[in-house]
Write a protein that holds these residues in place. Structure first.
Motif, mmCIF file in Angstrom:
data_model
loop_
_atom_site.group_PDB
_atom_site.id
_atom_site.type_symbol
_atom_site.label_atom_id
_atom_site.label_comp_id
_atom_site.label_asym_id
_atom_site.label_seq_id
_atom_site.Cartn_x
_atom_site.Cartn_y
_atom_site.Cartn_z
ATOM 1 N N CYS A 244 -5.243 3.720 -3.303
ATOM 2 C CA CYS A 244 -3.890 3.745 -4.034
ATOM 3 C C CYS A 244 -3.895 2.853 -4.890
ATOM 4 O O CYS A 244 -4.818 1.576 -4.776
ATOM 5 C CB CYS A 244 -2.511 3.571 -2.818
ATOM 6 N N CYS B 206 -6.646 0.653 1.993
ATOM 7 C CA CYS B 206 -6.685 1.955 2.130
ATOM 8 C C CYS B 206 -7.906 2.374 0.940
ATOM 9 O O CYS B 206 -8.326 3.476 0.988
ATOM 10 C CB CYS B 206 -5.435 2.727 1.961
ATOM 11 N N CYS C 267 0.616 -1.257 0.100
ATOM 12 C CA CYS C 267 -0.058 0.101 0.088
ATOM 13 C C CYS C 267 1.010 1.314 -0.147
ATOM 14 O O CYS C 267 1.747 1.457 0.804
ATOM 15 C CB CYS C 267 -1.081 0.036 1.301
ATOM 16 N N ARG C 268 0.810 2.236 -0.711
ATOM 17 C CA ARG C 268 1.438 3.444 -1.000
ATOM 18 C C ARG C 268 1.410 4.312 0.311
ATOM 19 O O ARG C 268 2.407 4.867 0.715
ATOM 20 C CB ARG C 268 1.064 4.374 -2.249
ATOM 21 N N ARG C 269 0.231 4.334 0.564
ATOM 22 C CA ARG C 269 -0.060 5.158 1.937
ATOM 23 C C ARG C 269 0.633 4.671 3.093
ATOM 24 O O ARG C 269 1.453 5.458 3.630
ATOM 25 C CB ARG C 269 -1.729 5.154 2.136
ATOM 26 N N CYS D 18 -3.722 -1.101 -3.618
ATOM 27 C CA CYS D 18 -4.941 -1.501 -2.758
ATOM 28 C C CYS D 18 -5.994 -1.719 -3.680
ATOM 29 O O CYS D 18 -6.728 -2.810 -3.675
ATOM 30 C CB CYS D 18 -5.400 -0.603 -1.952
HETATM 31 ZN ZN ZN Z 1 -3.373 1.726 -0.243
#
Ligand code: ZN
Ligand code: ADP
Ligand code: MG
Length: 556
Positions: free
Chosen positions: A396, A393, A375-377, A399
């Motif tokens: 992103c 999330c 996940c980037r976040r 996800c």
């Molecule tokens: Zn994510």
């Protein structure tokens, strides 16, 4: 705090700014500075830091000094405050003698409530003498990360601020920044001698931003496609070089977009006009180098595109943070390329050793982020020392369109062997040609078609093998040759892996890789997400430690 006083704050908020309530920590911060305490505010871009000094400035006798690094930024805020009916002015090199005298007069007679000062102006003797006579309520140091060489925007003049404030008396300081790495935070506090300040740090999670990374392939076409989906909306396209800025701005105009360029090499008048056109929506898209954007308050920026790979995650986060300041959705798209990273490394080549090494590590973190299926976040927040435990999330690419993870021991082995057997003197493209059995002039001139590794991976696409080689690099089975940019060598870890191969998981980016038919891809062993994340985070942490100057920091 008395109920009565609390009401006073709120009614002032409504009366002057028109807002019904405070956001996040704003009220606690304002109360803290009104009590005369040193206050350190760390909040992401767009969270509403300015209000934390603008409102208390109206609640106190005297004038609040706001130190701000950019003229454009001061102008932006002064205009805004004036529109709210507040007397705010700035003191910087753009003022004429007459204007300067008026500002000074109105500061001394108490008409001005907020005086924005550039650090260069603050350190001028005549200004210090004048400020000594003014009745100052407190000093706000905005964009305080400019103090730190470890921030993304170091300004040497910022390091002299404290010395001047000291000459003005014992004034409370409020420092504000959107930069939250522990190193920068410590640096700011030390430099402003406010180690004892009350720290208000809010989460860096910008839930309304959608993060996405695409491999940089047919990038111009993909950019135009992306922008067509957001036609008529406001956005920023960041490029690394001035030349590229001009080129992309032209490309967009030819394709019917209203775009203007912005970089430090443009005439100041043109630069300012383009910025104003963007703010006033006479153009939709600003194509810019990173010279554009700090403190620009355009609430409805709907997308931020990084056409080239940014130099660090920190910078990337700040730049993407300019999207969606109004709380509505913002799209953050980055085009990533291994080649871009090599180019950036070339730029760093002549820097002093330590600087070069730090820049290299920052870029390596960037590559981890871009290549990772996590996940980037979660990755971004991790970078800021925050733990993010939400499973999906929903905002992103990793996800929303999860990459498959597969057991990659055999293919990783091929990648590492290819580097070893070709003598550790070649880059990604050549290794992929050898693996796939592409009989080109280079392969032949080095007799690489005679190697047993030649053609071993002929059934998979070039994109697939490029991904394998890049991930072997991310997992440190391969390493970059520091003296020969682009060349990949076998790391110690890689040698160990060849001697005694172990399970290793790579991710597939379906959008770019033709993985063959369904049946074939289902043969890959699925791997648990958790194990994968832990391996990756382990690597990231180890990487951070490599930056010598970070050694004295608490681990995160
Ligand atoms: Zn994510
Ligand atoms: P930062 O400096 O943290 O990047 P700004 O101070 O520029 O952010 O504020 C971002 C936006 O949020 C601005 O458009 C500002 O008017 C708005 N804003 C700030 N505080 C509030 C609030 N309490 N209610 C509504 N909007 C707010
Ligand atoms: Mg700000």
């Amino acid at each position: 705090m008395l109920v009565e006083e609390k009401d006073k704050l709120r009614s002032k908020l409504k009366e002057v700014f028109g807002y019904n309530q405070f956001r996040g920590n704003q009220e606690a911060i304002i109360r803290n500075i009104l009590e005369g305490r040193n206050t350190f505010v760390i909040m992401p871009t767009g969270a509403g830091k300015s209000l934390c000094y603008q409102l208390p400035a109206l609640m106190t006798d005297g004038i609040a000094i706001v130190i701000s690094p950019l003229i454009a930024l001061m102008k932006n805020q002064v205009d805004q405050m004036n529109a709210f009916g507040v007397n705010a002015q700035f003191l910087n090199s753009t003022l004429t003698k007459t204007e300067m005298n008026r500002v000074k007069r109105e500061s001394l007679d108490g008409t001005i409530k907020l005086l924005y000062v550039a650090p260069e102006s603050l350190t001028k003797v005549e200004n210090v003498d004048f400020l000594k006579k003014a009745n100052i309520s407190f000093v706000a140091v905005d964009e305080a990360h400019c103090i730190s060489e470890w921030g993304h925007d170091f300004r040497p003049e910022y390091r002299r601020i404290k010395e001047i404030i000291g000459q003005l008396g014992n004034l409370p300081i409020i420092a504000l920044t959107a930069t939250a790495t522990p190193k920068v935070q410590l640096d700011i506090q030390k430099n402003l001698q406010m180690e004892g300040a009350d720290v208000f740090k809010s989460s860096f999670n910008r839930t309304n931003l959608y993060y996405e990374v695409k491999q940089k392939k047919h990038a111009k076409k993909n950019l135009v496609h992306f922008l067509r989906d957001h036609k008529g909306k406001s956005g920023i396209v960041y490029c690394l070089s001035r030349k590229k800025v001009v080129e992309i701005a032209e490309l967009l105009n030819v394709n019917g977009f209203r775009a203007a360029p912005y970089h430090a090499g443009l005439e100041p008048a043109i630069r300012e006009k383009n910025q104003d056109d963007f703010l006033n929506e006479d153009v939709d898209i600003i194509v810019a180098t990173i010279a554009f954007g700090m403190g620009i308050d355009k609430p409805d920026v709907r997308f931020v595109v990084h056409y080239d790979v940014p130099k660090s995650l920190e910078g990337y986060y700040q730049e993407t943070g300019r999207a969606g300041r109004d709380g509505l959705e913002g799209q953050c798209l980055m085009f990533y390329s291994h080649n871009d990273v090599n180019k950036l490394e070339k730029f760093n080549k002549d820097k002093p050793v330590q600087e070069r090494e730090n820049a290299r590590v920052l870029l390596q973190e960037m590559s981890y982020y871009a290549e990772s299926p996590v996940c980037r976040r979660k990755q971004l927040l991790h970078y800021f020392g925050e733990e993010y435990t939400v499973e999906n999330c929903e905002m992103c690419d990793n996800c929303v369109k999860p990459k498959d993870r597969y057991e990659a021991q055999d293919v990783a082995k091929i990648a590492v062997e290819a580097a070893l057997k070709t003598g550790e003197r070649f880059g990604l493209n050549h290794l992929v040609d050898v693996i796939r059995g592409v009989e080109n002039q280079y392969v032949k001139s080095y007799d690489h078609h005679k190697l047993d590794i030649y053609g071993k991976g002929g059934e998979e696409s070039a994109d697939y093998w490029k991904s394998v080689v890049r991930q072997s690099l991310i997992y440190e089975l391969l390493e970059k040759d520091i003296d020969n940019i682009g060349v990949l060598k076998v790391s110690q870890k890689g040698h160990d892996f060849l001697k005694k191969p172990y399970a290793i998981q790579f991710a597939i980016d379906h959008e770019y890789i033709d993985t063959g038919d369904e049946e074939e891809s289902s043969e890959r062993t699925p791997v648990s997400t958790k194990a994968y994340d832990e391996t990756l985070f382990g690597l990231l942490k180890a990487l951070r430690k490599k930056i010598a100057h970070e050694k004295d920091l608490p681990p995160y």
